[in-house]
Design a protein around this motif. Sequence first.
Motif, PDB file in Angstrom:
ATOM      1  N   GLN A 131      -8.757 -36.629  12.814  1.00 16.32           N
ATOM      2  CA  GLN A 131      -9.092 -37.556  11.744  1.00 16.32           C
ATOM      3  C   GLN A 131     -10.507 -38.094  11.958  1.00 16.32           C
ATOM      4  OE1 GLN A 131      -6.733 -38.576   9.157  1.00 16.32           O
ATOM      5  NE2 GLN A 131      -5.915 -36.642   9.878  1.00 16.32           N
ATOM      6  N   SER A 173       2.650 -37.511   7.445  1.00  9.01           N
ATOM      7  CA  SER A 173       1.511 -37.386   8.361  1.00  9.01           C
ATOM      8  C   SER A 173       0.454 -36.476   7.740  1.00  9.01           C
ATOM      9  CB  SER A 173       1.981 -36.766   9.683  1.00  9.01           C
ATOM     10  OG  SER A 173       1.999 -35.341   9.602  1.00  9.01           O
ATOM     11  N   ASP A 195     -13.271 -29.891  10.275  1.00 10.72           N
ATOM     12  CA  ASP A 195     -12.319 -30.054  11.373  1.00 10.72           C
ATOM     13  C   ASP A 195     -11.396 -28.848  11.468  1.00 10.72           C
ATOM     14  OD1 ASP A 195     -10.692 -30.493   9.186  1.00 10.72           O
ATOM     15  OD2 ASP A 195      -9.669 -32.228  10.045  1.00 10.72           O
ATOM     16  N   LYS A 252       1.833 -35.045   2.000  1.00 11.70           N
ATOM     17  CA  LYS A 252       0.957 -35.529   3.075  1.00 11.70           C
ATOM     18  C   LYS A 252       0.691 -37.010   2.902  1.00 11.70           C
ATOM     19  CE  LYS A 252      -2.139 -31.603   3.376  1.00 11.70           C
ATOM     20  NZ  LYS A 252      -1.587 -31.052   4.606  1.00 11.70           N
ATOM     21  N   ARG A 253       0.345 -37.642   4.010  1.00 13.34           N
ATOM     22  CA  ARG A 253      -0.244 -38.970   3.915  1.00 13.34           C
ATOM     23  C   ARG A 253      -1.582 -38.825   3.182  1.00 13.34           C
ATOM     24  NH1 ARG A 253      -3.403 -41.623   7.517  1.00 13.34           N
ATOM     25  NH2 ARG A 253      -3.028 -40.166   9.215  1.00 13.34           N
ATOM     26  N   ILE A 262      -5.441 -39.101   1.833  1.00 11.71           N
ATOM     27  CA  ILE A 262      -6.744 -39.165   2.493  1.00 11.71           C
ATOM     28  C   ILE A 262      -7.196 -40.622   2.537  1.00 11.71           C
ATOM     29  CG2 ILE A 262      -9.181 -38.562   2.203  1.00 11.71           C
ATOM     30  CD1 ILE A 262      -8.162 -35.955   0.806  1.00 11.71           C
ATOM     31  N   ARG A 315     -12.248 -40.208   5.383  1.00 18.81           N
ATOM     32  CA  ARG A 315     -12.584 -39.007   4.627  1.00 18.81           C
ATOM     33  C   ARG A 315     -12.066 -37.709   5.219  1.00 18.81           C
ATOM     34  NH1 ARG A 315     -17.881 -39.845   1.663  1.00 18.81           N
ATOM     35  NH2 ARG A 315     -18.388 -37.790   2.475  1.00 18.81           N
ATOM     36  N   THR A 316     -12.446 -37.373   6.399  1.00 19.32           N
ATOM     37  CA  THR A 316     -12.078 -36.054   6.897  1.00 19.32           C
ATOM     38  C   THR A 316     -10.691 -36.091   7.502  1.00 19.32           C
ATOM     39  OG1 THR A 316     -13.241 -34.168   7.813  1.00 19.32           O
ATOM     40  CG2 THR A 316     -12.799 -35.980   9.296  1.00 19.32           C
ATOM     41  N   GLY A 317     -10.240 -35.013   8.028  1.00 16.57           N
ATOM     42  CA  GLY A 317      -8.927 -34.971   8.677  1.00 16.57           C
ATOM     43  C   GLY A 317      -8.001 -34.088   7.885  1.00 16.57           C
ATOM     44  N   SER A 318      -7.360 -33.157   8.600  1.00 20.60           N
ATOM     45  CA  SER A 318      -6.526 -32.161   7.936  1.00 20.60           C
ATOM     46  C   SER A 318      -5.373 -32.819   7.210  1.00 20.60           C
ATOM     47  CB  SER A 318      -5.971 -31.209   8.977  1.00 20.60           C
ATOM     48  OG  SER A 318      -6.960 -30.909   9.924  1.00 20.60           O
TER      49      SER A 318
END
Lengths: 130, 130
Positions: A23, A78, A108, B119-120, B122, B127-130
């Motif tokens: 993240q 998640s 990422d 998903k949780r 954004i 901002r980023t994070g799979s």
Amino acid sequence: MPTCDPIGTAHTSLSTTDDAPRQGFLEDVEGAIDIEPAYADGLSGLAPGDDVLVVWFADRADRSVLTLDRDGRGVFASRSPARPNPICLTTCEVVAIEGTTLEVLGVDMLDGSPVLDLKRPIDPERRTGS
Amino acid sequence: MPTCDPIGTAHTSLSTTDDAPRQGFLEDVEGAIDIEPAYADGLSGLAPGDDVLVVWFADRADRSVLTLDRDGRGVFASRSPARPNPICLTTCEVVAIEGTTLEVLGVDMLDGSPVLDLKRPIDPERRTGS
């Protein structure tokens, strides 16, 4: 059963999941998104400085995971890449566009991850919208 | 070539693309997301009041479109469901959970659309994070 052919490939310095930022912030990591030339017209209107939402496939993720070891949370509550359909979303900043290669900040994903789609980011003020 | 089996199905009052809200607001439309019982454990930790990002497949979208008629913009600079891989993202609010059915607000997908992931949302601050 939807089938998706990747529209491109992500090139990053991350070769194992241990390398991947958790993240992380947008500025963290540089990478490139190579789009297949057949889809070049789809990039029209994207320019350096824009944010783009990269939809990619975590092809090395464990698709059998339903709850996270760390806190027992379900994967659907998640953003872990481990999940039945490891479709992942990362907001990146476009730094440069050369042909059908986008240089971006904020990756990422592991090197070589298939890219399924690019989108205008979600507007947090409006939230919904495909 | 990634293959995804849907994890569930969206039930909405929208039966044609003309019914669908254009980048509507969260409050607009009620619907339900039916998750396959095999994935029940993945819902652990989701509760009424939470926002959830619904990743769905626009199975009736035109996958041949690369530029939008309305302004010539490339689909990768837009959020139109028409695109080579019509993977769509809608932020919904969970109103109630009964078994593996989520009642939600803020749907914009057509009735019967396959759901690929939840998903949780954004975090716009990160901002980023799979």
